[in-house]
Design a protein around this motif. Structure first.
Motif, short mmCIF file in Angstrom:
data_model
loop_
_atom_site.label_atom_id
_atom_site.label_comp_id
_atom_site.label_asym_id
_atom_site.label_seq_id
_atom_site.Cartn_x
_atom_site.Cartn_y
_atom_site.Cartn_z
N PHE A 1 -52.67 -31.45 -16.24
CA PHE A 1 -52.18 -30.09 -16.31
C PHE A 1 -52.06 -29.67 -17.78
N GLU A 2 -52.01 -28.37 -18.00
CA GLU A 2 -51.85 -27.83 -19.35
C GLU A 2 -50.71 -26.82 -19.35
N LEU A 3 -49.90 -26.88 -20.41
CA LEU A 3 -48.82 -25.92 -20.61
C LEU A 3 -48.97 -25.32 -22.01
N CYS A 4 -48.84 -24.03 -22.08
CA CYS A 4 -48.82 -23.35 -23.37
C CYS A 4 -47.60 -22.45 -23.38
N VAL A 5 -46.67 -22.70 -24.28
CA VAL A 5 -45.39 -22.00 -24.28
C VAL A 5 -45.31 -21.01 -25.45
N GLY A 6 -45.12 -19.76 -25.13
CA GLY A 6 -44.92 -18.75 -26.16
C GLY A 6 -43.43 -18.47 -26.32
N LEU A 7 -43.02 -18.21 -27.53
CA LEU A 7 -41.60 -17.93 -27.78
C LEU A 7 -41.20 -16.52 -27.36
N ASN A 8 -42.12 -15.80 -26.76
CA ASN A 8 -41.81 -14.44 -26.28
C ASN A 8 -41.50 -14.42 -24.79
N GLY A 9 -41.14 -15.57 -24.22
CA GLY A 9 -40.72 -15.60 -22.82
C GLY A 9 -41.86 -15.73 -21.83
N ARG A 10 -42.97 -16.33 -22.25
CA ARG A 10 -44.10 -16.54 -21.35
C ARG A 10 -44.62 -17.96 -21.47
N VAL A 11 -44.98 -18.52 -20.32
CA VAL A 11 -45.56 -19.87 -20.27
C VAL A 11 -46.87 -19.79 -19.49
N TRP A 12 -47.93 -20.28 -20.09
CA TRP A 12 -49.23 -20.33 -19.42
C TRP A 12 -49.41 -21.71 -18.80
N VAL A 13 -49.79 -21.73 -17.53
CA VAL A 13 -49.92 -22.99 -16.78
C VAL A 13 -51.32 -23.10 -16.20
N ARG A 14 -51.93 -24.27 -16.34
CA ARG A 14 -53.21 -24.54 -15.68
C ARG A 14 -53.27 -26.00 -15.30
N SER A 15 -53.71 -26.28 -14.08
CA SER A 15 -53.84 -27.66 -13.62
C SER A 15 -55.13 -27.82 -12.85
N ASP A 16 -55.33 -29.03 -12.30
CA ASP A 16 -56.60 -29.32 -11.62
C ASP A 16 -56.70 -28.64 -10.26
N THR A 17 -55.57 -28.23 -9.67
CA THR A 17 -55.61 -27.54 -8.39
C THR A 17 -54.66 -26.34 -8.41
N THR A 18 -54.96 -25.36 -7.58
CA THR A 18 -54.10 -24.17 -7.49
C THR A 18 -52.71 -24.55 -6.99
N LYS A 19 -52.64 -25.50 -6.06
CA LYS A 19 -51.35 -25.93 -5.51
C LYS A 19 -50.45 -26.50 -6.59
N HIS A 20 -51.03 -27.30 -7.47
CA HIS A 20 -50.23 -27.89 -8.55
C HIS A 20 -49.78 -26.82 -9.54
N THR A 21 -50.65 -25.84 -9.80
CA THR A 21 -50.27 -24.74 -10.70
C THR A 21 -49.09 -23.97 -10.13
N VAL A 22 -49.12 -23.72 -8.82
CA VAL A 22 -48.03 -23.01 -8.15
C VAL A 22 -46.75 -23.84 -8.22
N ALA A 23 -46.86 -25.15 -7.97
CA ALA A 23 -45.68 -26.03 -7.99
C ALA A 23 -45.04 -26.07 -9.38
N ILE A 24 -45.87 -26.15 -10.41
CA ILE A 24 -45.34 -26.17 -11.78
C ILE A 24 -44.67 -24.84 -12.12
N SER A 25 -45.27 -23.75 -11.69
CA SER A 25 -44.71 -22.43 -11.96
C SER A 25 -43.34 -22.27 -11.30
N ILE A 26 -43.23 -22.73 -10.05
CA ILE A 26 -41.95 -22.66 -9.34
C ILE A 26 -40.90 -23.53 -10.05
#
Length: 235
Positions: free
Chosen positions: A185-210
């Motif tokens: 998975f990949e996380l990119c954290v901005g100090l403006n209150g946003r986090v970009w998430v990407r993983s190998d599956t959509t389900k994992h991306t949703v789980a990380i976001s939650i």
């Protein structure tokens, strides 16, 4: 005021109020972050909160409702349009930021990224003044990308400013559970209150976001429990 001006910056996070002043150690070249202003050879708090510092910067940690751009901070922006050779970028602040179309490593007028509304960028704040629009660039001071880039795919999660600062801490306890549960998975954290998430599956991306959203109001142990439940529910 004379008494507070003689204080040293606390080694540990401490509660401060407007008007508290601290001396900057002569052997340190610190960047003054949000909630503080440098004047009379000292830094003065302009907002209440918790003062924190590291080897490079000092700032006031508080959950602002709106992001206030600070020079050199890394932010996640969303392209909302273009004007001539510049892009208009939403960074969640009071004003739209501007970014040159050649503000990328190796970019020229003939060879540059063609961005469209909705594209996401991880950029550096290169100009922050209350009287003008903030400016962004996807290169560091040496003209290198160094992780600053257009973020392809993935999902952007809206978080509080305080949570984003915790996520950007070295070896943050909030990110360790993710390494224990997901191989890729990949996380990119901005100090403006946003986090970009990407993983190998959509389900994992949703789980990380939650999981990230739950970290706003749950302790790490409870957030991990909900992470496990979410992964099981999504199969």
């Amino acid at each position: 005021m004379t008494e507070t001006a003689n204080k040293e910056i606390p080694d540990k996070p401490s509660i401060v109020v407007c008007g508290d002043s601290f001396n900057i150690p002569p052997d340190k070249d610190l960047t003054v972050g949000p909630g503080l202003v440098f004047r009379n050879n000292a830094i003065t708090c302009t907002k209440p909160g918790v003062i924190k510092s590291n080897d490079k910067s000092v700032w006031i940690d508080r959950n602002n409702k709106r992001y206030v751009p600070v020079l050199e901070e890394r932010v996640i922006g969303i392209i909302i349009g273009g004007v001539l050779d510049e892009y208009r970028v939403d960074i969640g602040g009071a004003h739209v930021a501007m970014m040159s179309s050649i503000a990328f490593e190796g970019a020229t007028q003939r060879n540059k990224p063609e961005l469209k509304p909705g594209n996401v960028v991880f950029a550096r704040v290169i100009a922050a003044n209350k009287d003008v629009e903030p400016e962004l660039a996807c290169v560091n001071k040496k003209g290198k990308a160094n992780g600053l880039q257009v973020l392809e795919g993935g999902h952007v999660v809206q978080c509080s400013l305080g949570l984003c600062r915790k996520l950007r801490q070295h070896k943050s306890p909030l990110t360790q559970p993710l390494f224990n549960h997901f191989k890729s998975f990949e996380l990119c954290v901005g100090l403006n209150g946003r986090v970009w998430v990407r993983s190998d599956t959509t389900k994992h991306t949703v789980a990380i976001s939650i999981y990230l959203k739950r970290c706003e109001y749950l302790c790490v142990a409870d957030a991990v429990m909900t992470l496990k439940q979410t992964v099981r529910a999504l199969g």
